[in-house]
Write a protein that holds these residues in place. Structure first.
Motif, PDB file in Angstrom:
ATOM      1  N   ASP A   1       1.170  -1.108   0.532  1.00 41.63           N
ATOM      2  CA  ASP A   1      -0.251   0.208   0.071  1.00 41.63           C
ATOM      3  C   ASP A   1       0.706   1.459   0.220  1.00 41.63           C
ATOM      4  O   ASP A   1       1.962   1.554   0.359  1.00 41.63           O
ATOM      5  CB  ASP A   1      -1.069   0.089   0.997  1.00 41.63           C
TER       6      ASP A   1
ATOM      7  N   LYS B   1       0.606   5.315   1.121  1.00 34.65           N
ATOM      8  CA  LYS B   1      -0.325   5.595   1.921  1.00 34.65           C
ATOM      9  C   LYS B   1       0.323   7.286   1.872  1.00 34.65           C
ATOM     10  O   LYS B   1      -0.715   8.227   2.121  1.00 34.65           O
ATOM     11  CB  LYS B   1      -0.387   5.462   3.802  1.00 34.65           C
TER      12      LYS B   1
ATOM     13  N   GLY C   1      -5.697   6.988   3.377  1.00 37.44           N
ATOM     14  CA  GLY C   1      -6.514   5.924   3.289  1.00 37.44           C
ATOM     15  C   GLY C   1      -5.762   4.824   2.428  1.00 37.44           C
ATOM     16  O   GLY C   1      -5.310   3.798   3.399  1.00 37.44           O
ATOM     17  N   GLY C   2      -4.554   5.470   2.041  1.00 38.99           N
ATOM     18  CA  GLY C   2      -3.835   4.555   1.131  1.00 38.99           C
ATOM     19  C   GLY C   2      -4.406   5.379  -0.483  1.00 38.99           C
ATOM     20  O   GLY C   2      -5.256   5.543  -0.881  1.00 38.99           O
TER      21      GLY C   2
ATOM     22  N   PHE D   1      -5.587  -7.746   8.701  1.00 38.18           N
ATOM     23  CA  PHE D   1      -4.850  -7.565   8.298  1.00 38.18           C
ATOM     24  C   PHE D   1      -4.068  -6.939   8.657  1.00 38.18           C
ATOM     25  O   PHE D   1      -3.884  -5.913   9.994  1.00 38.18           O
ATOM     26  CB  PHE D   1      -5.939  -6.113   8.087  1.00 38.18           C
TER      27      PHE D   1
ATOM     28  N   ASN E   1      -5.165  -4.312  12.114  1.00 35.27           N
ATOM     29  CA  ASN E   1      -6.803  -4.044  11.118  1.00 35.27           C
ATOM     30  C   ASN E   1      -7.636  -5.524  11.751  1.00 35.27           C
ATOM     31  O   ASN E   1      -7.237  -6.089  11.183  1.00 35.27           O
ATOM     32  CB  ASN E   1      -6.529  -2.841   9.646  1.00 35.27           C
TER      33      ASN E   1
ATOM     34  N   ARG F   1     -10.649  -5.513   9.132  1.00 34.80           N
ATOM     35  CA  ARG F   1     -11.186  -5.912   7.942  1.00 34.80           C
ATOM     36  C   ARG F   1     -10.312  -5.837   7.244  1.00 34.80           C
ATOM     37  O   ARG F   1      -9.331  -5.716   7.286  1.00 34.80           O
ATOM     38  CB  ARG F   1     -11.872  -4.212   8.095  1.00 34.80           C
TER      39      ARG F   1
ATOM     40  N   GLY G   1      -8.189  -4.414   3.794  1.00 34.80           N
ATOM     41  CA  GLY G   1      -7.379  -2.991   3.923  1.00 34.80           C
ATOM     42  C   GLY G   1      -8.071  -2.408   2.588  1.00 34.80           C
ATOM     43  O   GLY G   1      -8.645  -2.995   1.552  1.00 34.80           O
ATOM     44  N   ASP G   2      -7.643  -1.113   2.470  1.00 39.02           N
ATOM     45  CA  ASP G   2      -8.873  -0.738   1.213  1.00 39.02           C
ATOM     46  C   ASP G   2      -7.779   0.755   0.649  1.00 39.02           C
ATOM     47  O   ASP G   2      -7.095   1.733   1.073  1.00 39.02           O
ATOM     48  CB  ASP G   2      -9.638   0.060   1.795  1.00 39.02           C
ATOM     49  N   PRO G   3      -6.909   0.414   0.058  1.00 42.73           N
ATOM     50  CA  PRO G   3      -7.138  -0.547  -1.562  1.00 42.73           C
ATOM     51  C   PRO G   3      -6.627  -1.837  -1.386  1.00 42.73           C
ATOM     52  O   PRO G   3      -6.718  -1.956  -2.860  1.00 42.73           O
ATOM     53  CB  PRO G   3      -7.163   0.688  -2.804  1.00 42.73           C
ATOM     54  N   GLU G   4      -6.086  -2.580  -0.845  1.00 44.70           N
ATOM     55  CA  GLU G   4      -5.301  -3.653  -1.060  1.00 44.70           C
ATOM     56  C   GLU G   4      -6.354  -4.459  -1.842  1.00 44.70           C
ATOM     57  O   GLU G   4      -5.862  -5.110  -2.315  1.00 44.70           O
ATOM     58  CB  GLU G   4      -4.518  -4.029   0.342  1.00 44.70           C
TER      59      GLU G   4
HETATM   60  N1  GLY Z   1      -4.773   1.284   3.288  1.00 49.45           N
HETATM   61  C1  GLY Z   1      -4.383   1.431   4.741  1.00 49.45           C
HETATM   62  C2  GLY Z   1      -5.299   0.565   5.396  1.00 49.45           C
HETATM   63  O1  GLY Z   1      -6.355  -0.159   4.442  1.00 49.45           O
HETATM   64  O2  GLY Z   1      -5.894   0.910   6.469  1.00 49.45           O
END
Ligand code: GLY
Length: 436
Positions: A212, A214, A226-227, A269, A286, A288, A290-293
């Motif tokens: 990711d 950031k 957030g990414g 995560f 985390n 949940r 990841g976003d955008p992973e």
């Molecule tokens: N891309 C990092 C996150 O989802 O926290």
């Protein structure tokens, strides 16, 4: 089978896209969803924080599986509420979600179970934080205890930045009660890796690795977001380090959480830093995807996501179930609104998505988009779109995603042009340009 996906970002669009392909899935709902999902899912005007309303809907519609995207409803107990009503939900319950919901909880947990993580002090006053800062020296990391929308971590390189961070936490109190306690943490330098595993309370099935990016600007400059982009594989984590992460970080985490009476189901995560490119330390958990992973990872998933999520939600993966991965690489570029991650403009008309999607291997997942009054697609969030590509190699996936993003327009649109550069440089260094 009826599925409800909770959330409205690119991650949830990718989940809807993948789950809608699963055999036996008849209906997909998304709450609140976004216009990009609307061809695959019925979007409902229910916010992710409305736990009771979401559970009422799932109960009345006899939803077979609710997949919770963001951390907020997990920490508010959505999975607990659904389980109480006899419904199946993917994600950790409230107690297990504290791994993300409280950085103090997760740091003390890691210390208790011998999971490698940078040293830190829990501080409730400015005086305590100043003493911890003095003992660790600069650079130093400050972290709000509670959820802060991805903005609660400050890495101070210089004394002035440390001073600003202390003011932010203890005088301005910008994080409200999430900043009642903070961690002052020893800085470790190295590359960061996102390592996601699906868990059923006991077992962990690793997902493909992802990396990711950031910071908002090219060259890893500017504030954290957030990414801004991701690719899979990560290239930083070799097979032997990945197996160490499973043995020395993931398994002890699952065992520790079970021993604490908080068995972990859902996606764990683990945000890792590789000190000297080798020694993994946990920077944060985390609870949940990841976003955008996730957008990059799901585009590589070969086969069905549904049995994996169902196994996790029911607390037992079926025997022999394992995710399989396509050999191709994927890239996700995040297009953001002018001003993001600060205050940003909304309501700007978006064009060119069809042109982007006409390129072979390109997928566009929506995040901050909305249908304007005249029916046109407009921006409505900071992270607006995820322009993703799947191709034979990482270099090609990145180039294709960049070409596709170049076809999409809205006033003030921004995306990073150097996502993946670090990974490509590493590949070149390792193996010479033949691998590009
Ligand atoms: N891309 C990092 C996150 O989802 O926290």
């Amino acid at each position: 089978m009826r599925i409800l996906v909770v959330g409205s970002g690119g991650r949830e669009h990718a989940l809807v896209w993948k789950l809608a392909q699963a055999p036996g899935v008849t209906d997909v709902f998304a709450a609140p969803g976004n216009p990009g999902m609307a061809s695959k899912a019925t979007c409902l005007p229910i916010g992710v924080e409305n736990v009771v309303e979401l559970a009422d809907f799932a109960e009345s519609m006899k939803i077979d599986l609710t997949v919770v995207g963001p951390e907020l409803p997990l920490t508010l107990g959505l999975v607990d509420e659904l389980s109480r009503r006899g419904l199946t939900a993917f994600g950790p319950n409230r107690l297990a979600a504290e791994l993300e919901g409280s950085k103090v909880f997760s740091k003390l947990f890691m210390k208790k179970y011998g999971i490698p993580t940078p040293d830190a002090e829990v501080c409730q006053t400015r005086g305590e934080a100043e003493r911890a800062l003095k003992s660790y020296g600069l650079p130093c990391v400050f972290k709000a205890d509670g959820l802060a929308g991805g903005k609660g971590v400050v890495v101070a390189q210089e004394a002035e930045e440390a001073e600003r961070a202390l003011k932010l936490f203890f005088e301005d109190r910008v994080f409200g009660s999430a900043g009642d306690r903070i961690l002052v943490e020893r800085f470790i330098s190295g590359d960061e890796v996102s390592f996601m595993v699906l868990c059923d309370g006991e077992r962990a099935l690793p997902l493909a690795t992802a990396m990711d990016y950031k910071r908002i600007f090219d060259g890893d400059r500017g504030p954290n977001t957030g990414g801004m982009g991701a690719h899979s594989p990560s290239v930083l984590l070799d097979a032997s380090t990945a197996s160490d992460v499973l043995a020395f970080i993931v398994q002890p985490t699952l065992k520790g959480m079970a021993d604490e009476g908080r068995p972990f189901r859902g996606v764990l995560f683990v945000g890792l830093i590789l000190e000297n490119g080798l020694n993994p330390y946990v920077l944060e958990y985390n609870v949940r995807f990841g976003d955008p992973e996730t957008q990059a990872v799901l585009l590589r998933l070969d086969g069905d996501l549904l049995p994996l999520l169902l196994g996790s939600a029911r607390g037992r993966f079926d025997e022999g179930v394992q995710p399989g991965w396509r050999r191709e690489a994927t890239a996700a570029l995040v297009m953001t609104a002018e001003g993001y991650p600060g205050p940003f403009e909304r309501g700007r008309a978006i064009s060119g998505i069809e042109d982007a999607e006409a390129i072979k291997g390109v997928f566009v997942f929506h995040a901050g988009t909305a249908q304007g009054l005249d029916g046109r697609l407009v921006t409505s969030g900071g992270r607006v779109l995820n322009v993703c590509a799947r191709a034979r190699g990482l270099s090609q996936a990145l180039a294709t995603a960049k070409e596709a993003a170049g076809k999409i327009h809205f006033e003030g649109a921004h995306f990073r042009r150097d996502i993946g550069k670090k990974a490509l440089d590493i590949l070149v260094e390792r193996s010479g340009s033949m691998l590009r």
